[in-house]
Design a protein around this motif. Structure first.
Motif, PDB file in Angstrom:
ATOM      1  N   PHE A  55      25.576 -35.087  16.219  1.00 56.57           N
ATOM      2  CA  PHE A  55      25.951 -34.070  16.203  1.00 56.57           C
ATOM      3  C   PHE A  55      24.743 -33.477  18.081  1.00 56.57           C
ATOM      4  O   PHE A  55      23.597 -34.984  18.425  1.00 56.57           O
ATOM      5  N   PRO A  56      25.188 -32.679  18.315  1.00 61.96           N
ATOM      6  CA  PRO A  56      24.043 -32.343  19.647  1.00 61.96           C
ATOM      7  C   PRO A  56      22.517 -32.329  18.749  1.00 61.96           C
ATOM      8  O   PRO A  56      22.367 -31.885  18.054  1.00 61.96           O
ATOM      9  N   ASP A  57      21.339 -33.265  19.712  1.00 61.18           N
ATOM     10  CA  ASP A  57      20.445 -33.871  18.717  1.00 61.18           C
ATOM     11  C   ASP A  57      19.141 -33.293  20.077  1.00 61.18           C
ATOM     12  O   ASP A  57      19.647 -33.014  20.571  1.00 61.18           O
ATOM     13  N   ALA A  76      27.107 -27.165  22.235  1.00 65.42           N
ATOM     14  CA  ALA A  76      27.476 -27.908  21.244  1.00 65.42           C
ATOM     15  C   ALA A  76      29.161 -28.380  21.114  1.00 65.42           C
ATOM     16  O   ALA A  76      28.810 -29.386  20.530  1.00 65.42           O
ATOM     17  N   LEU A  77      29.898 -27.258  21.159  1.00 60.69           N
ATOM     18  CA  LEU A  77      30.540 -27.399  20.561  1.00 60.69           C
ATOM     19  C   LEU A  77      31.785 -28.129  20.550  1.00 60.69           C
ATOM     20  O   LEU A  77      33.105 -28.498  20.149  1.00 60.69           O
ATOM     21  N   LEU A 111      27.716 -30.196  11.705  1.00 61.06           N
ATOM     22  CA  LEU A 111      26.776 -30.595  11.865  1.00 61.06           C
ATOM     23  C   LEU A 111      26.485 -29.387  13.184  1.00 61.06           C
ATOM     24  O   LEU A 111      25.244 -28.715  12.347  1.00 61.06           O
ATOM     25  N   ALA A 112      27.129 -29.585  13.635  1.00 60.20           N
ATOM     26  CA  ALA A 112      26.774 -28.479  14.594  1.00 60.20           C
ATOM     27  C   ALA A 112      26.196 -27.164  14.410  1.00 60.20           C
ATOM     28  O   ALA A 112      25.661 -26.372  14.580  1.00 60.20           O
ATOM     29  N   TRP A 113      27.714 -26.943  14.547  1.00 62.74           N
ATOM     30  CA  TRP A 113      27.458 -25.237  13.339  1.00 62.74           C
ATOM     31  C   TRP A 113      26.371 -25.186  12.498  1.00 62.74           C
ATOM     32  O   TRP A 113      25.376 -23.743  12.173  1.00 62.74           O
ATOM     33  N   SER A 158      24.276 -22.462  14.153  1.00 62.54           N
ATOM     34  CA  SER A 158      24.554 -20.859  13.628  1.00 62.54           C
ATOM     35  C   SER A 158      23.454 -20.583  11.925  1.00 62.54           C
ATOM     36  O   SER A 158      23.382 -19.697  11.965  1.00 62.54           O
ATOM     37  N   THR A 159      24.571 -21.329  11.060  1.00 61.47           N
ATOM     38  CA  THR A 159      24.491 -20.887  10.046  1.00 61.47           C
ATOM     39  C   THR A 159      22.412 -21.077   9.218  1.00 61.47           C
ATOM     40  O   THR A 159      22.392 -20.269   8.702  1.00 61.47           O
ATOM     41  N   GLU A 160      22.073 -22.573   9.712  1.00 58.61           N
ATOM     42  CA  GLU A 160      20.801 -22.228   9.396  1.00 58.61           C
ATOM     43  C   GLU A 160      19.845 -23.041  10.472  1.00 58.61           C
ATOM     44  O   GLU A 160      19.669 -24.389  10.664  1.00 58.61           O
TER      45      GLU A 160
END
Length: 321
Positions: A145-147, A166-167, A266-268, A272-274
């Motif tokens: 994931f983008p870290d 990211a996606l 994970l990226a989302w 976006s979610t948290e």
């Protein structure tokens, strides 16, 4: 310069230059390289005669392509994922230190500047892009994931650009990077060799502030990005892209289909979610997720498909079409 030194420090009058020196692999990062760079930061910070630090990569291909993910995969396959945990702990601490470093840093983001390479550069006060620059956070295509703080700095981009990068893992050029704020300067007329000569002659980077910058507001306010990646959920983004007939939408839809479903989730979640409320929180949360991600089957499989066997046919655990 000694070719066997993977990270090198040179000192000029008032100027420190740190060079990542693994050009044959686009300067991908190892734990030892990160520790060596951290030690150089100690030296530069303590030397009152050094006023500015330049970060650059050796070779013509790029600044840095990120972590040595093939080595990280091998650690996991050999039952030693804790070596990967150590790498990420050292990397994230160094990246955060670069954001907080007391002396100005100039990062020369020539060529490939991706993943962990962007993580090093993004903390610099002066982030120099050129016509050769290619920036990307392509981790969703290797089961990661983008870290490196991306859950923070991508969320600072205008509109839905952070989600898009990211996606899809798509790369952008230097001019776009400057327009979005990932780069502070885009040098299409001043070669970096001349930039280095000027810095050596005058190790005060404030003159960089007066360099003219192009007006690229049309890049930032991209209706296509807003329409598709401003959707309220990952599934809505997929549906929006799949329903569009234009080539750009179809390319993005294919990128999402090719990515690890685990990585996209994970990226989302991070974006976006948290989303994190600070850079420090971003690194802390990413560290916990990195430990999980390298132990997930998609990581070893994604690296295999893209960088080891290069068949580009990953068999994701959750399945993907």
């Amino acid at each position: 310069m000694l070719a066997e030194e993977s990270v090198q420090l040179e000192k000029h009058a008032g100027l420190a230059v740190v060079t990542l020196n693994r050009p044959q692999v686009i300067n991908v990062l190892t734990t030892d390289m990160l520790r060596r760079l951290d030690a150089f930061l100690d030296e530069v910070a303590a030397d009152e005669h050094l006023h500015i630090l330049v970060l650059r990569g050796a070779g013509a291909r790029g600044f840095c392509a990120g972590a040595d993910v093939k080595w990280l995969r091998q650690c996991v396959l050999e039952g030693q994922p804790e070596r990967g945990d150590e790498f990420f702990a050292v990397e994230y601490a160094l990246d955060l230190r670069l954001h907080r470093f007391p002396k100005p840093i100039v990062a020369l983001m020539e060529g490939v500047t991706m993943g962990g390479g962007l993580g090093l550069a993004i903390g610099a006060r002066y982030r120099i892009a050129t016509p050769t620059t290619r920036l990307a956070m392509p981790e969703v295509h290797i089961g990661f994931f983008p870290d490196v703080g991306a859950s923070w700095f991508l969320n600072q981009l205008p509109g839905a650009w952070g989600r898009y990068l990211a996606l899809t893992g798509e790369s952008i050029d230097g001019a776009t990077a400057q327009a979005l704020g990932l780069a502070t300067h885009y040098l299409d007329r001043l070669p970096t060799a001349e930039l280095m000569e000027r810095l050596q002659a005058n190790p005060d980077p404030s003159w960089l502030d007066v360099l003219s910058q192009p007006d690229r507001t049309t890049v930032v306010h991209d209706d296509w990005v807003a329409t598709h990646f401003g959707q309220p959920s990952l599934e809505a983004i997929r549906s929006s892209l799949e329903a569009a007939a234009d080539e750009r939408s179809q390319k993005a839809a294919q990128a999402l289909r090719a990515a690890s479903p685990y990585s996209l989730a994970l990226a989302w979640h991070l974006l976006s979610t948290e989303p994190p409320t600070s850079l420090e929180e971003a690194f802390a949360r990413e560290a916990a997720l990195a430990r999980q991600a390298i132990r997930h089957p998609d990581y070893a499989e994604g690296v295999r498909a893209r960088l080891v066997d290069k068949d580009f046919r990953p068999r994701w655990q959750a399945g993907n079409t």
